[in-house]
Design a protein around this motif. Structure first.
Motif, short mmCIF file in Angstrom:
data_model
loop_
_atom_site.label_atom_id
_atom_site.label_comp_id
_atom_site.label_asym_id
_atom_site.label_seq_id
_atom_site.Cartn_x
_atom_site.Cartn_y
_atom_site.Cartn_z
N LEU A 111 77.63 41.42 -44.50
CA LEU A 111 78.47 41.42 -45.70
C LEU A 111 78.84 42.83 -46.15
CD1 LEU A 111 76.71 38.59 -47.75
CD2 LEU A 111 78.71 38.43 -46.25
N THR A 112 78.47 43.85 -45.38
CA THR A 112 78.84 45.22 -45.72
C THR A 112 80.36 45.35 -45.77
OG1 THR A 112 76.85 46.08 -44.63
CG2 THR A 112 78.65 47.64 -45.02
N PRO A 113 80.92 45.98 -46.81
CA PRO A 113 82.37 46.16 -46.87
C PRO A 113 82.92 46.81 -45.60
CG PRO A 113 81.38 46.78 -48.95
CD PRO A 113 80.24 46.52 -48.00
N PHE A 114 84.05 46.30 -45.15
CA PHE A 114 84.63 46.77 -43.89
C PHE A 114 84.88 48.27 -43.90
CE2 PHE A 114 88.30 47.77 -41.20
CZ PHE A 114 87.80 47.39 -39.97
N VAL A 115 85.27 48.82 -45.06
CA VAL A 115 85.58 50.24 -45.12
C VAL A 115 84.36 51.08 -44.74
CG1 VAL A 115 85.05 50.42 -47.60
CG2 VAL A 115 86.61 52.06 -46.54
N LYS A 116 83.15 50.62 -45.10
CA LYS A 116 81.94 51.36 -44.76
C LYS A 116 81.58 51.19 -43.29
CE LYS A 116 79.98 51.27 -49.41
NZ LYS A 116 78.79 50.94 -50.24
N ILE A 281 85.53 61.29 -58.51
CA ILE A 281 85.10 59.91 -58.30
C ILE A 281 83.59 59.86 -58.11
CG2 ILE A 281 85.26 57.91 -56.76
CD1 ILE A 281 88.14 58.69 -56.22
N ALA A 282 82.96 58.99 -58.85
CA ALA A 282 81.52 58.74 -58.73
C ALA A 282 81.29 57.28 -58.42
CB ALA A 282 80.80 59.12 -60.02
N GLU A 283 80.45 57.00 -57.45
CA GLU A 283 79.99 55.63 -57.26
C GLU A 283 78.93 55.34 -58.33
OE1 GLU A 283 76.90 55.41 -53.81
OE2 GLU A 283 78.42 56.86 -53.22
N GLY A 284 78.46 54.10 -58.38
CA GLY A 284 77.52 53.74 -59.43
C GLY A 284 76.27 54.60 -59.44
N ALA A 285 75.67 54.80 -58.26
CA ALA A 285 74.47 55.62 -58.18
C ALA A 285 74.77 57.06 -58.60
CB ALA A 285 73.90 55.59 -56.75
N GLY A 286 75.93 57.56 -58.19
CA GLY A 286 76.30 58.92 -58.51
C GLY A 286 76.48 59.16 -60.00
N ALA A 287 76.82 58.11 -60.73
CA ALA A 287 77.06 58.23 -62.17
C ALA A 287 75.82 57.96 -63.01
CB ALA A 287 78.17 57.26 -62.59
N ALA A 288 74.71 57.63 -62.38
CA ALA A 288 73.52 57.22 -63.14
C ALA A 288 73.00 58.32 -64.05
CB ALA A 288 72.42 56.76 -62.17
N ASN A 313 81.33 57.18 -53.00
CA ASN A 313 81.86 56.12 -52.14
C ASN A 313 81.88 54.79 -52.89
OD1 ASN A 313 82.26 57.78 -49.84
ND2 ASN A 313 80.06 57.72 -49.44
N ILE A 314 82.93 54.58 -53.65
CA ILE A 314 83.09 53.36 -54.42
C ILE A 314 84.36 52.65 -53.97
CG2 ILE A 314 84.34 54.56 -56.28
CD1 ILE A 314 82.96 52.64 -58.27
N ASP A 315 84.30 51.33 -53.92
CA ASP A 315 85.46 50.53 -53.56
C ASP A 315 86.58 50.77 -54.59
OD1 ASP A 315 87.33 48.37 -53.36
OD2 ASP A 315 85.82 47.18 -52.31
N LEU A 319 86.64 50.33 -58.71
CA LEU A 319 86.94 51.45 -59.61
C LEU A 319 88.05 51.09 -60.58
CD1 LEU A 319 86.40 54.38 -60.41
CD2 LEU A 319 88.04 55.08 -58.65
N SER A 320 89.11 50.46 -60.08
CA SER A 320 90.22 50.08 -60.95
C SER A 320 89.77 49.05 -61.99
CB SER A 320 91.39 49.54 -60.14
OG SER A 320 91.05 48.33 -59.48
N LYS A 321 88.90 48.15 -61.60
CA LYS A 321 88.38 47.15 -62.53
C LYS A 321 87.56 47.82 -63.64
CE LYS A 321 85.68 42.85 -62.59
NZ LYS A 321 84.92 41.88 -61.76
N ILE A 322 86.77 48.81 -63.27
CA ILE A 322 85.96 49.52 -64.26
C ILE A 322 86.85 50.24 -65.26
CG2 ILE A 322 84.40 51.50 -64.56
CD1 ILE A 322 83.11 50.62 -61.89
N VAL A 323 87.92 50.87 -64.78
CA VAL A 323 88.84 51.58 -65.67
C VAL A 323 89.43 50.61 -66.69
CG1 VAL A 323 91.02 52.82 -65.80
CG2 VAL A 323 89.36 53.41 -64.02
N VAL A 324 89.86 49.44 -66.24
CA VAL A 324 90.43 48.45 -67.15
C VAL A 324 89.40 47.99 -68.17
CG1 VAL A 324 91.37 46.10 -67.30
CG2 VAL A 324 92.20 47.67 -65.54
#
Length: 416
Positions: A111-116, A281-288, A313-315, A319-324
């Motif tokens: 189930l790992t995202p294809f981009v990774k 850009i920060a992924e979730g862990a990067g923003a902790a 490395n955030i999808d 990221l767009s969903k978080i901004v909204v």
């Protein structure tokens, strides 16, 4: 992974971390550690950010991976290495194994995202997809390691990996020697164990604080002797670790001053702040780390605080969903439901009212056919932009003054 890591924390020394810094020089980017005035204004602390999201693979994991790979003898290099990861560790190992000509097998959950998956393969590693979880992927990796006599590269519970991650601490204090506090994300513990060892050796008075998500408080539990549960879907998947390291825990208990727990909403707010205020850009862990400052402003007020933005490395869709969502939390994106008579021109009246108040309509859904709408009525779901929350409230008040029945919706809420 196949052998328990030694529990003697004395293996992790400042001298070894300094040797690692020499080893990786030129092969891993020495990322900048810069003042962040807008984050300082937001949090009340004097904030400095270490931008590990600028690494080739977008995260700090390259450091420990390179040090571990460089420690292998010629026979081990020829046999090849294996790792289990769904993200940054996979890419760090794959990238530097490729550079050094070492065969690398990375086992990732299906189930790992294809981009990774694609990024890991692009560095030359053989990617094996197995299982729906990291635990199931590890079972397959154990089988492959045994079958092919491969060398494990653990993501955190390995002395050489800790040495590599500790080089960040050297760089931060070389760049900003007056820092009072370092705030470090914690997953398995490799990053904070290395940085804390280096930082305390260079500046014994410095405070080192770890940050975990409330859903995965493993190191907090270990530090304070508490029974904890680690489970649930988190936006900070990079630190969503159920089984923290044995060696890392021993080092943390000797070097780290405190562990803070942060909520999912505070991590979302921190990701958004990095994007909108720092243009990074920060992924979730990067923003902790920033989430901790936002959650406990009094603790860090007026202190010089070093944050490690450990990965970016955030999808993009996430990221767009978080901004909204953050626009909605701030009252700058308002979603309302309006009950109206079903007559010509009503939508124009509503749009004109919002426009006259300097609001900007971004989305409209017009409902006539639902059974919970009167036969001679209609319901409009309208989303509009406002300058701030009071401005949005004035627009709603103007609509109600025209005798429209208006109620607020959560962003994304629709008719039943």
């Amino acid at each position: 992974m196949t052998e328990a890591a030694p529990v003697d924390p004395s293996r992790v020394t400042f001298e070894k971390i300094r040797e690692a810094a020499v080893l990786i020089k030129g092969a891993v980017l020495e990322t900048p550690c810069l003042p962040a005035p807008r984050l300082s204004q937001l949090t009340g602390a004097e904030v400095f950010v270490k931008y590990e999201n600028m690494q080739v693979t977008g995260a700090f994991k390259e450091r420990g991976a390179l040090v571990k790979l460089s420690s292998l003898d010629e026979d081990e290099k020829k046999r090849g290495v294996i790792a289990v990861s769904a993200g940054n560790h996979a890419q760090g190992v794959a990238y530097h194994a490729g550079r050094l000509g070492i065969p690398a097998t990375i086992v990732m959950p299906v189930l790992t995202p294809f981009v990774k998956i694609a990024a890991t393969r692009s560095y030359g590693a053989e990617v094996v997809l197995a299982g729906n979880t990291l635990a199931e992927a590890k079972a397959e990796a154990d089988r492959l390691a045994e079958k092919n006599n491969l060398v494990w590269v653990h993501p955190y519970d390995d002395a050489h990996v800790i040495y590599g991650q500790g080089t960040i601490g050297i760089e931060m204090l070389a760049s900003q020697p007056d820092l009072d506090v370092l705030v470090i994300p914690v997953g398995g513990g490799g990053l904070i164990a290395g940085i804390a060892t280096a930082a305390k050796a260079i500046k014994p008075s410095i405070e080192v604080i770890g940050v975990e998500t409330t859903l995965y408080p493993g190191m907090w539990g270990a530090l304070y002797g508490k029974e904890v549960r680690c489970e649930g879907a988190t936006i900070a998947e990079g630190i969503a670790v159920r089984d923290i390291g044995i060696l890392t825990t021993a080092v943390v208990k000797q070097t780290v001053d405190d562990i803070l727990l942060v909520s999912e909403s505070s991590i979302e707010q921190a990701i958004n702040a990095y994007l909108t205020l720092q243009r990074t850009i920060a992924e979730g862990a990067g923003a902790a780390g920033l989430a901790a400052l936002l959650s406990d402003r009094n603790r860090f007020a007026d202190k010089k605080v070093g944050l490690v933005l450990c990965g970016g490395n955030i999808d993009p869709r996430l990221l767009s969903k978080i901004v909204v969502r953050e626009l909605a939390r701030d009252g700058r994106l308002v979603s309302i439901r309006i009950d109206t008579p079903d007559r010509p021109g009503i939508l124009g009246e509503i749009a004109t009212t919002i426009g006259d108040m300097q609001g900007n309509v971004v989305d409209v859904e017009h409902h006539r056919l639902f059974l919970n709408v009167p036969a001679k009525g209609a319901t409009l779901d309208v989303t509009f932009e406002a300058f701030d929350r009071p401005h949005g409230e004035r627009i709603v008040a103007a609509l109600r003054a025209r005798e429209f029945v208006v109620r607020y919706l959560e962003i994304g809420e629709r008719m039943d």
